[in-house]
Design an enzyme around this catalytic site. Structure first.
Site, PDB file in Angstrom:
ATOM      1  N   ASP A   1       0.922  -1.306  -0.055  1.00 30.35           N
ATOM      2  CA  ASP A   1      -0.032   0.080   0.143  1.00 30.35           C
ATOM      3  C   ASP A   1       1.025   1.061   0.046  1.00 30.35           C
ATOM      4  O   ASP A   1       1.456   1.593   0.958  1.00 30.35           O
ATOM      5  CB  ASP A   1      -0.818   0.009   1.179  1.00 30.35           C
ATOM      6  CG  ASP A   1      -1.723   1.254   1.355  1.00 30.35           C
ATOM      7  OD1 ASP A   1      -1.827   2.022   0.410  1.00 30.35           O
ATOM      8  OD2 ASP A   1      -2.443   1.405   2.383  1.00 30.35           O
TER       9      ASP A   1
ATOM     10  N   GLU B   1      -7.156   0.631  -4.420  1.00 27.72           N
ATOM     11  CA  GLU B   1      -7.227   0.401  -2.932  1.00 27.72           C
ATOM     12  C   GLU B   1      -8.389  -0.019  -2.298  1.00 27.72           C
ATOM     13  O   GLU B   1      -8.304  -1.207  -1.449  1.00 27.72           O
ATOM     14  CB  GLU B   1      -6.736   1.846  -2.381  1.00 27.72           C
ATOM     15  CG  GLU B   1      -5.426   1.977  -2.646  1.00 27.72           C
ATOM     16  CD  GLU B   1      -5.101   3.605  -2.357  1.00 27.72           C
ATOM     17  OE1 GLU B   1      -5.910   4.450  -2.054  1.00 27.72           O
ATOM     18  OE2 GLU B   1      -3.824   4.030  -2.821  1.00 27.72           O
TER      19      GLU B   1
ATOM     20  N   LYS C   1       2.854  11.262  -3.427  1.00 26.41           N
ATOM     21  CA  LYS C   1       1.915  10.585  -3.957  1.00 26.41           C
ATOM     22  C   LYS C   1       1.017  11.533  -4.930  1.00 26.41           C
ATOM     23  O   LYS C   1       0.482  11.393  -5.982  1.00 26.41           O
ATOM     24  CB  LYS C   1       1.010   9.659  -3.145  1.00 26.41           C
ATOM     25  CG  LYS C   1       0.022   8.731  -4.134  1.00 26.41           C
ATOM     26  CD  LYS C   1      -0.467   7.823  -2.855  1.00 26.41           C
ATOM     27  CE  LYS C   1      -1.454   6.995  -3.719  1.00 26.41           C
ATOM     28  NZ  LYS C   1      -2.310   6.030  -2.471  1.00 26.41           N
TER      29      LYS C   1
ATOM     30  N   ASP D   1     -13.081   4.876   2.026  1.00 25.13           N
ATOM     31  CA  ASP D   1     -11.443   5.135   2.102  1.00 25.13           C
ATOM     32  C   ASP D   1     -11.002   6.404   2.275  1.00 25.13           C
ATOM     33  O   ASP D   1     -11.050   7.084   1.317  1.00 25.13           O
ATOM     34  CB  ASP D   1     -10.706   4.500   1.436  1.00 25.13           C
ATOM     35  CG  ASP D   1      -9.139   4.317   1.389  1.00 25.13           C
ATOM     36  OD1 ASP D   1      -8.734   5.058   2.373  1.00 25.13           O
ATOM     37  OD2 ASP D   1      -8.470   3.704   0.929  1.00 25.13           O
TER      38      ASP D   1
HETATM   39  P1  ADP Z   1      -2.840   7.255   3.167  1.00 20.90           P
HETATM   40  O1  ADP Z   1      -3.773   5.828   2.804  1.00 20.90           O
HETATM   41  O2  ADP Z   1      -3.325   8.531   2.820  1.00 20.90           O
HETATM   42  O3  ADP Z   1      -1.631   6.903   3.157  1.00 20.90           O
HETATM   43  P2  ADP Z   1      -3.576   6.576   6.151  1.00 20.90           P
HETATM   44  O4  ADP Z   1      -4.614   5.603   5.630  1.00 20.90           O
HETATM   45  O5  ADP Z   1      -2.323   6.095   6.749  1.00 20.90           O
HETATM   46  O6  ADP Z   1      -3.254   7.471   4.815  1.00 20.90           O
HETATM   47  O7  ADP Z   1      -4.145   7.741   6.954  1.00 20.90           O
HETATM   48  C1  ADP Z   1      -3.565   8.758   7.326  1.00 20.90           C
HETATM   49  C2  ADP Z   1      -4.351   9.917   7.809  1.00 20.90           C
HETATM   50  O8  ADP Z   1      -5.017   9.405   8.881  1.00 20.90           O
HETATM   51  C3  ADP Z   1      -3.409  11.034   8.337  1.00 20.90           C
HETATM   52  O9  ADP Z   1      -4.095  12.307   7.661  1.00 20.90           O
HETATM   53  C4  ADP Z   1      -3.661  10.863   9.733  1.00 20.90           C
HETATM   54  O10 ADP Z   1      -3.635  12.145  10.295  1.00 20.90           O
HETATM   55  C5  ADP Z   1      -4.850  10.469   9.826  1.00 20.90           C
HETATM   56  N1  ADP Z   1      -5.194   9.518  11.245  1.00 20.90           N
HETATM   57  C6  ADP Z   1      -4.631   8.573  11.635  1.00 20.90           C
HETATM   58  N2  ADP Z   1      -5.291   8.488  12.727  1.00 20.90           N
HETATM   59  C7  ADP Z   1      -6.273   9.191  13.002  1.00 20.90           C
HETATM   60  C8  ADP Z   1      -7.227   9.543  14.103  1.00 20.90           C
HETATM   61  N3  ADP Z   1      -7.085   8.825  15.305  1.00 20.90           N
HETATM   62  N4  ADP Z   1      -8.004  10.259  13.994  1.00 20.90           N
HETATM   63  C9  ADP Z   1      -8.160  10.989  13.086  1.00 20.90           C
HETATM   64  N5  ADP Z   1      -7.204  10.967  11.841  1.00 20.90           N
HETATM   65  C10 ADP Z   1      -6.464  10.135  12.130  1.00 20.90           C
HETATM   66 MG    MG Z   2      -4.688   4.650   1.963  1.00 18.02          MG
END
Ligand code: ADP
Ligand code: MG
Length: 600
Positions: free
Chosen positions: A8, A146, A69, A168
């Site tokens: 991912d 995804e 990205k 998502d």
């Molecule tokens: P990506 O798929 O874009 O790489 P993720 O699925 O890892 O991202 O999600 C990252 C996002 O989730 C970030 O903006 C992060 O701040 C947010 N995030 C992570 N934990 C929490 C939480 N407990 N509450 C709100 N937002 C969160």
């Molecule tokens: Mg993601």
């Protein structure tokens, strides 16, 4: 048998998973499955990847690249120290770190991977992702969406047919998809999304809120200082996460600014209600996408059996609340939101490698693909008519052929411009690639050209144009940004990466090698082109002129119309080439002809 890892490659965070004992497992390093998608250089010029890079990004935003990205597929570069990198190269550094993580965990080399992308990634963005994988030394056996990956982690053999909605919300992208699972087969019925919407935007809103308050109080705009901004970005993200679990939190940063030699601190309480007001408009956008996906799938809320929440930002309570309201039932996170996508990629890898892990996959194209043709648009003849060839939501792989005809007697060539999008005017769609088919037979107008689009399982597009009369097919690969990148720069890029890339634990020094390109924009900048004011003005007037001329074409006699259309093609080329002189010369000619025709 070759092991195929699942990756991912997220905007914010990336993960790698493999199939172990028939089940997907996300691989950890130092007990952490998540690798922040951040690349940086330490003060000594050594490469940092992941947490270390993210940790220093606060102090050294200029030596750190985040959210790369969002630039994938664009022809831009970012600077890291004294070197320039393309988005593919930065992504390759992240991918190679994950590859090494997998090799360490498995104890043997890894060569193949399935990589996920947002459902709404364009062909160019997918190609760029594939190129990044190759630069990282991986054979990318499949690129999957995804949300599709998330579904693959879900029980593939429900007793009865089930429809799932995958919502998502990550750091930088949002996707919503509707999947149907039956007898081990997953079919994606519809997919919608926004490639520029995610938790990063929540951070930005909260940052603005906090900075506005500070400015009102102290008259200083903290956003103007790169370091203050970066520190605050980190602080507001922490506050945002805290607000997922608490009703109120405090953002406290010492010595964030200075006024008349006196240090100023930030100390601000934010409650969940205030925060929710800030992000509501963004979440409302996600609901619009959801509505579109539902109507594409021709489904009502009560026909959805399960909702899968994916992406870290779905931990926000308001997401659960709004979705529950909209779908008329409670919504829970059933799978680990951060890890589901990597796990699904591993499942897909297992399927390709022949491991018995789960369902077979039917994926769809989330956008319509077609070419630009001459036709009627809003009552006028226009060369910007979008002629659809593969319709949105067609199951993959898909191959379709359409017949087009030449417009002029003895036409020697035709420009095939491939677009994706839903508008009947190509100017509102995305140009995927273009090429010219030349050397057509000397025939009257109406000579048939067959245009065939082949979209493979990874959503990557091949275009073929052939002339029916001669039976001679001309296969052409789309000359898109990535294609050019691959041919010209691939070897270069590999050399450069070899040079900078040690291992994550043992990074090597970056030398003062040559840096041939022009300096990149600051990392946070949009990749907007920098045009000189006179060129910009010339392009703007030419664009207005083209619109005007196109209206006139409709009323003109065929000969004048053909002349004018030919000039417009030249003008467009001049604009594409950013040639100010040519733009001005051709514009003058077009203006003359337009005046003449208006007088008729
Ligand atoms: P990506 O798929 O874009 O790489 P993720 O699925 O890892 O991202 O999600 C990252 C996002 O989730 C970030 O903006 C992060 O701040 C947010 N995030 C992570 N934990 C929490 C939480 N407990 N509450 C709100 N937002 C969160
Ligand atoms: Mg993601």
């Amino acid at each position: 048998m070759d092991m195929i890892i699942g990756i991912d490659l997220g905007t914010t965070n990336s993960e790698v998973a493999v199939i172990r004992d028939g089940r997907p497992v996300v691989l950890e390093e130092d007990g952490d499955p998540i690798l922040p998608s951040v690349v940086g250089l330490d003060p000594q010029g050594r490469l940092l990847v992941g947490k270390a890079a993210r940790n220093q990004s606060m102090l050294a935003p200029e030596r750190t690249v985040r959210s790369i990205k969002r630039k994938m597929g664009e022809e831009v570069t970012v600077t890291l120290g004294d070197k320039m990198f393309t988005p593919q190269e930065i992504s390759a550094i992240i991918l190679r770190t994950l590859k090494q993580r997998a090799e360490t965990a498995l104890g043997h080399p890894v060569k193949k991977a399935v990589i996920t992308v947002p459902a709404f990634f364009t062909e160019g963005q997918r190609e760029a992702t594939r190129a990044a994988g190759e630069l990282a030394g991986l054979e990318v056996v499949r690129i999957i969406n995804e949300p599709t990956a998330a579904v693959l982690t879900y029980d593939p053999h429900p007793a009865e047919m089930e429809r799932l909605l995958v919502y998502d919300l990550g750091g930088g992208t949002f996707d919503v998809s509707i999947a149907q699972v039956e007898q081990g087969v997953v079919e994606i019925l519809a997919s919608h999304g926004d490639t520029h919407l995610g938790g990063d935007d929540f951070d930005q809103r909260l940052l603005d809120f906090v900075c506005d308050r500070f400015q009102t109080k102290h008259g200083i705009d903290l956003r103007e200082s790169a370091v203050a901004r970066s520190r605050l970005l980190r602080a507001v993200e922490d506050a945002k996460k805290a607000l997922s679990f608490e009703a109120v939190t405090t953002i406290a940063e010492e010595f964030i600014a200075e006024k008349n030699g006196v240090p100023l601190n930030m100390n601000l309480e934010v409650n969940r209600y205030e925060y929710e007001e800030l992000i509501e408009p963004l979440l409302a956008k996600t609901l619009l996408c959801l509505d579109k996906a539902m109507s594409d799938a021709k489904l009502q809320a009560d026909e959805i059996h399960k909702v899968l929440l994916v992406g870290g930002a779905t931990r926000t309570p308001m997401v659960h609340q709004l979705l529950s309201e909209r779908l008329g039932r409670p919504v829970h996170a059933e799978i680990e939101p951060d890890l589901a996508v990597a796990m699904g990629a591993a499942v897909q890898g297992g399927l390709i490698a022949g491991v018995d892990v789960g369902p077979v996959l039917v994926d769809i194209t989330p956008h319509t693909l077609g070419i630009e043709a001459l036709g009627e648009l809003d009552g006028y003849m226009s060369r910007h008519c979008f002629s659809a060839i593969i319709e949105r939501n067609t199951p993959l792989p898909a191959s379709r052929t359409e017949i087009y005809t030449t417009a002029v007697d003895g036409q020697e060539g035709a420009l095939i411009r491939v677009f994706q999008g839903e508008d009947e005017d190509t100017r509102y769609n995305t140009l995927v690639g273009e090429f010219t088919i030349e050397g057509l037979a000397d025939l009257p107008a109406g000579n048939q050209i067959l245009v065939r689009l082949d979209l493979d399982l990874s959503g990557i597009l091949k275009v073929t144009a052939s002339e029916r009369a001669t039976g001679l097919a001309r296969h052409v690969t789309i000359d898109n940004a990535t294609e050019r990148f691959r041919q010209r720069q691939r070897t270069d890029a590999i050399d450069r990466l070899e040079e900078v890339f040690g291992t994550a634990e043992n990074p090597i020094e970056i030398g003062n090698g040559e840096s041939s390109s022009t300096p990149a924009d600051a990392l946070d900048d949009q990749s907007a082109e920098r045009l000189s004011p006179t060129l910009r003005q010339a392009i703007e007037s030419a664009t207005t002129l083209i619109l005007k001329a196109e209206k006139i074409v409709a009323g003109a006699n065929p000969e004048d119309a053909a002349d004018l259309l030919a000039m417009l093609v030249d003008l467009r080329t001049a604009i594409d080439n950013r040639s100010e002189k040519a733009i001005r010369t051709i514009s003058d000619e077009v203006t003359d002809l337009v005046f003449y025709l208006e007088d008729q």
